[in-house]
Write a protein that holds these residues in place. Structure first.
Motif, mmCIF file in Angstrom:
data_model
loop_
_atom_site.group_PDB
_atom_site.id
_atom_site.type_symbol
_atom_site.label_atom_id
_atom_site.label_comp_id
_atom_site.label_asym_id
_atom_site.label_seq_id
_atom_site.Cartn_x
_atom_site.Cartn_y
_atom_site.Cartn_z
ATOM 1 N N ASP A 75 -32.835 -26.893 -47.294
ATOM 2 C CA ASP A 75 -32.300 -25.577 -47.625
ATOM 3 C C ASP A 75 -32.331 -24.742 -46.351
ATOM 4 O OD1 ASP A 75 -31.771 -22.980 -48.473
ATOM 5 O OD2 ASP A 75 -33.026 -23.135 -50.267
ATOM 6 N N PRO A 76 -31.177 -24.349 -45.821
ATOM 7 C CA PRO A 76 -31.175 -23.583 -44.570
ATOM 8 C C PRO A 76 -31.925 -22.262 -44.689
ATOM 9 C CG PRO A 76 -28.952 -23.731 -45.468
ATOM 10 C CD PRO A 76 -29.828 -24.611 -46.307
ATOM 11 N N ARG A 77 -32.003 -21.707 -45.895
ATOM 12 C CA ARG A 77 -32.734 -20.444 -46.069
ATOM 13 C C ARG A 77 -34.210 -20.616 -45.761
ATOM 14 N NH1 ARG A 77 -30.474 -19.430 -51.957
ATOM 15 N NH2 ARG A 77 -30.969 -21.639 -51.891
ATOM 16 N N ALA A 78 -34.739 -21.811 -45.952
ATOM 17 C CA ALA A 78 -36.134 -22.081 -45.623
ATOM 18 C C ALA A 78 -36.284 -22.524 -44.165
ATOM 19 C CB ALA A 78 -36.694 -23.157 -46.552
ATOM 20 N N ALA A 79 -35.249 -23.147 -43.624
ATOM 21 C CA ALA A 79 -35.340 -23.733 -42.279
ATOM 22 C C ALA A 79 -35.122 -22.713 -41.158
ATOM 23 C CB ALA A 79 -34.330 -24.873 -42.134
ATOM 24 N N PHE A 80 -34.303 -21.694 -41.397
ATOM 25 C CA PHE A 80 -33.944 -20.765 -40.317
ATOM 26 C C PHE A 80 -34.472 -19.370 -40.627
ATOM 27 C CE2 PHE A 80 -30.491 -23.964 -40.418
ATOM 28 C CZ PHE A 80 -30.799 -24.594 -39.232
ATOM 29 N N GLN A 81 -35.257 -18.840 -39.689
ATOM 30 C CA GLN A 81 -35.908 -17.545 -39.892
ATOM 31 C C GLN A 81 -35.209 -16.400 -39.184
ATOM 32 O OE1 GLN A 81 -40.141 -17.689 -38.947
ATOM 33 N NE2 GLN A 81 -39.922 -19.896 -38.698
ATOM 34 N N TYR A 82 -34.508 -16.673 -38.100
ATOM 35 C CA TYR A 82 -34.040 -15.618 -37.206
ATOM 36 C C TYR A 82 -32.555 -15.349 -37.384
ATOM 37 C CZ TYR A 82 -38.549 -16.699 -35.269
ATOM 38 O OH TYR A 82 -39.890 -16.909 -35.123
ATOM 39 N N TYR A 83 -32.216 -14.069 -37.371
ATOM 40 C CA TYR A 83 -30.840 -13.677 -37.626
ATOM 41 C C TYR A 83 -30.459 -12.471 -36.782
ATOM 42 C CZ TYR A 83 -32.860 -9.890 -40.347
ATOM 43 O OH TYR A 83 -33.569 -8.783 -40.728
ATOM 44 N N GLU A 84 -29.169 -12.192 -36.781
ATOM 45 C CA GLU A 84 -28.643 -10.939 -36.243
ATOM 46 C C GLU A 84 -27.564 -10.463 -37.199
ATOM 47 O OE1 GLU A 84 -27.046 -11.743 -32.379
ATOM 48 O OE2 GLU A 84 -25.401 -12.948 -33.148
ATOM 49 N N ARG A 85 -27.332 -9.164 -37.203
ATOM 50 C CA ARG A 85 -26.260 -8.614 -38.039
ATOM 51 C C ARG A 85 -24.926 -9.139 -37.540
ATOM 52 N NH1 ARG A 85 -27.324 -4.104 -41.399
ATOM 53 N NH2 ARG A 85 -29.494 -3.516 -41.289
ATOM 54 N N GLY A 86 -23.968 -9.238 -38.447
ATOM 55 C CA GLY A 86 -22.646 -9.729 -38.100
ATOM 56 C C GLY A 86 -21.998 -8.906 -37.007
ATOM 57 N N GLY A 87 -21.112 -9.543 -36.254
ATOM 58 C CA GLY A 87 -20.406 -8.889 -35.158
ATOM 59 C C GLY A 87 -19.263 -8.009 -35.647
ATOM 60 N N THR A 88 -18.506 -7.503 -34.722
ATOM 61 C CA THR A 88 -17.394 -6.599 -35.012
ATOM 62 C C THR A 88 -16.471 -7.180 -36.069
ATOM 63 O OG1 THR A 88 -17.501 -5.803 -32.740
ATOM 64 C CG2 THR A 88 -15.480 -5.349 -33.955
ATOM 65 N N TRP A 89 -16.165 -8.477 -35.970
ATOM 66 C CA TRP A 89 -15.238 -9.121 -36.894
ATOM 67 C C TRP A 89 -15.839 -9.275 -38.283
ATOM 68 C CZ3 TRP A 89 -16.954 -10.959 -32.255
ATOM 69 C CH2 TRP A 89 -18.082 -11.744 -32.306
ATOM 70 N N ASP A 90 -17.143 -9.046 -38.452
ATOM 71 C CA ASP A 90 -17.808 -9.181 -39.744
ATOM 72 C C ASP A 90 -18.209 -7.849 -40.361
ATOM 73 O OD1 ASP A 90 -17.773 -11.983 -39.962
ATOM 74 O OD2 ASP A 90 -19.555 -12.178 -38.719
#
Length: 172
Positions: A75-90
């Motif tokens: 489950d990627p939700r358990a595997a990946f902890q780090y994020y950033e807010r979406g860019g201009t296109w998002d």
């Protein structure tokens, strides 16, 4: 060629033909959630509907691999902890809407915005967890073998498929 326009056109067609009430323009590498703990996405959509709104915007959080070991089936939700807010296109992600038979335009925004008459967007953004890459090998294959060489040039001219342009083969 990879044609996002063809995919979006098909989604618009399905929205016209299916008898569903609510639709979500959703990609395979995304997880969507209501903004309230303990309230499922379905329950959140139901609440939005009861309050008289007919569209939902999402805040994008892009989760990036940072050395974690992801295996197929994890489950990627358990595997990946780090994020950033979406860019201009998002920034705009009005990708959930109540179908009332009115005309629908997804194409002019590359699928990021459901445009239709009398749209009332709920003022609280829902959550979109985006997991575009599962690791270095996956990113390299997805970007440089499966996607970039096959993008439709007319879509690129519209500014579509630009979110990973800053990346080159071999970049971590």
């Amino acid at each position: 060629r990879f044609s996002l326009r063809r995919i979006i056109d098909r989604k618009q067609q399905l929205a016209r033909e299916l008898s569903s009430t609510w639709f979500v323009n959703h990609d395979a590498d995304e997880f969507r959630e209501s903004p309230w703990p303990g309230i499922s996405l379905v329950e959140g959509i139901r609440l939005v509907d009861e309050l008289g709104y007919n569209a939902i915007d999402f805040q994008v959080f892009n989760f990036w691999p940072t050395g974690e070991v992801y295996r197929a089936g994890d489950d990627p939700r358990a595997a990946f902890q780090y994020y950033e807010r979406g860019g201009t296109w998002d920034k705009l992600q009005i990708r959930c809407w109540r179908h009332d038979g009115a005309s629908l335009d997804l194409t002019s925004s590359a699928g990021h915005e459901a445009i239709f008459p009398h749209r009332r967007v709920f003022p609280i953004r829902f959550v979109l967890r985006h997991y575009p890459f599962r690791g270095q090998e996956h990113a390299t294959r997805k970007l440089f073998s499966e996607r970039r060489p096959f993008y439709d040039p007319t879509e690129r001219a519209l500014g579509w498929h630009v979110q990973y342009d800053r990346l080159s083969p071999g970049d971590p």
